[in-house]
Design a protein around this motif. Sequence first.
Motif, PDB file in Angstrom:
ATOM      1  N   PHE A   7       0.841  -1.180   0.000  1.00 18.47           N
ATOM      2  CA  PHE A   7       0.000   0.000   0.000  1.00 18.47           C
ATOM      3  C   PHE A   7       0.883   1.239   0.000  1.00 18.47           C
ATOM      4  CE2 PHE A   7      -2.029  -3.413   2.434  1.00 18.47           C
ATOM      5  CZ  PHE A   7      -3.187  -3.604   1.687  1.00 18.47           C
ATOM      6  N   ASP A  12      -4.306   5.085   1.375  1.00 19.09           N
ATOM      7  CA  ASP A  12      -4.468   4.227   0.209  1.00 19.09           C
ATOM      8  C   ASP A  12      -5.094   2.895   0.622  1.00 19.09           C
ATOM      9  OD1 ASP A  12      -4.028   3.166  -2.489  1.00 19.09           O
ATOM     10  OD2 ASP A  12      -2.396   2.013  -1.588  1.00 19.09           O
ATOM     11  N   ALA A  13      -4.644   2.343   1.734  1.00 17.65           N
ATOM     12  CA  ALA A  13      -5.229   1.092   2.224  1.00 17.65           C
ATOM     13  C   ALA A  13      -6.709   1.271   2.541  1.00 17.65           C
ATOM     14  CB  ALA A  13      -4.478   0.619   3.461  1.00 17.65           C
ATOM     15  N   GLN A  16      -8.664   1.222  -0.686  1.00 19.80           N
ATOM     16  CA  GLN A  16      -8.775  -0.132  -1.231  1.00 19.80           C
ATOM     17  C   GLN A  16      -9.770  -0.974  -0.428  1.00 19.80           C
ATOM     18  OE1 GLN A  16      -5.337  -2.243  -2.713  1.00 19.80           O
ATOM     19  NE2 GLN A  16      -4.053  -0.413  -2.541  1.00 19.80           N
ATOM     20  N   PRO A 164      -6.103  -3.863   6.259  1.00 20.37           N
ATOM     21  CA  PRO A 164      -5.312  -3.973   5.031  1.00 20.37           C
ATOM     22  C   PRO A 164      -4.515  -5.268   4.970  1.00 20.37           C
ATOM     23  CG  PRO A 164      -5.034  -1.815   6.044  1.00 20.37           C
ATOM     24  CD  PRO A 164      -5.735  -2.676   7.041  1.00 20.37           C
ATOM     25  N   PHE A 197       3.683  -1.393   3.609  1.00 18.90           N
ATOM     26  CA  PHE A 197       3.352  -0.010   3.274  1.00 18.90           C
ATOM     27  C   PHE A 197       4.591   0.718   2.770  1.00 18.90           C
ATOM     28  CE2 PHE A 197       0.034  -1.251   6.124  1.00 18.90           C
ATOM     29  CZ  PHE A 197      -1.073  -0.467   5.846  1.00 18.90           C
TER      30      PHE A 197
END
Length: 227
Positions: A7, A12-13, A16, A164, A197
Amino acid sequence: MFGVGHFRSREDAGHQLCDHMPDIDPLSTVVVALPRGGVPVGAVIAERFRLPLDVLLIRKIGVPGHRELALGAVSDGEKQEITVNEDVAAALRLDSDDIRELAERELPELERRRQLFMRGRPPIPLNGKTVVLADDGVATGATMRSAIRIVRQRQPEHIILALPVAPRSTLAMLRPDVDEVVCLLQPEPFISVGSYFSDFGQVDNLEVVDLLRRCNRNNDNGGKGAA
């Protein structure tokens, strides 16, 4: 382009995760995040679906000299609870008195965060609600086990665990305690949460306060969903 199976950031995670969430009713759903790293993840979910955001006050009990290794977790729910990683405790030959002493060292920070994050307000009611329980990932699952127990005490209708990344073995341990699991990466062998990450910088307290304020400014109706 970031690496496959990684990620860019916690945000961003969160985006998603949103793409994989089940149908959500904004009038009966609350996002509950684990501070501090879970709050940016939970905030994205809350904003996407127009949900209120709350936090659980939980502190990892780290092994002395190796704080990142979780011995367990201490919670600040209606009834203070200590969850222990029994394998780690046995390997270090720590008994219940040792663990309680280590847990008590975390209580001042829990109280400080209560004052900072909650600002005198009570937790958002979860009775009869769907709860999206979010974090930026789990490793041993000791902290998350404690979080799930606190949430269950508040009698929600349904719990969705949103992560995530987590090792498959940990998810297998947690899955019976929740109603649904949305987890994007389940690597085995598992390295560490941060290794998946590109940006895993520390989340500071002021960011948590700002995200809570931003997500809840349109949700001043006692946690009944966005206006």
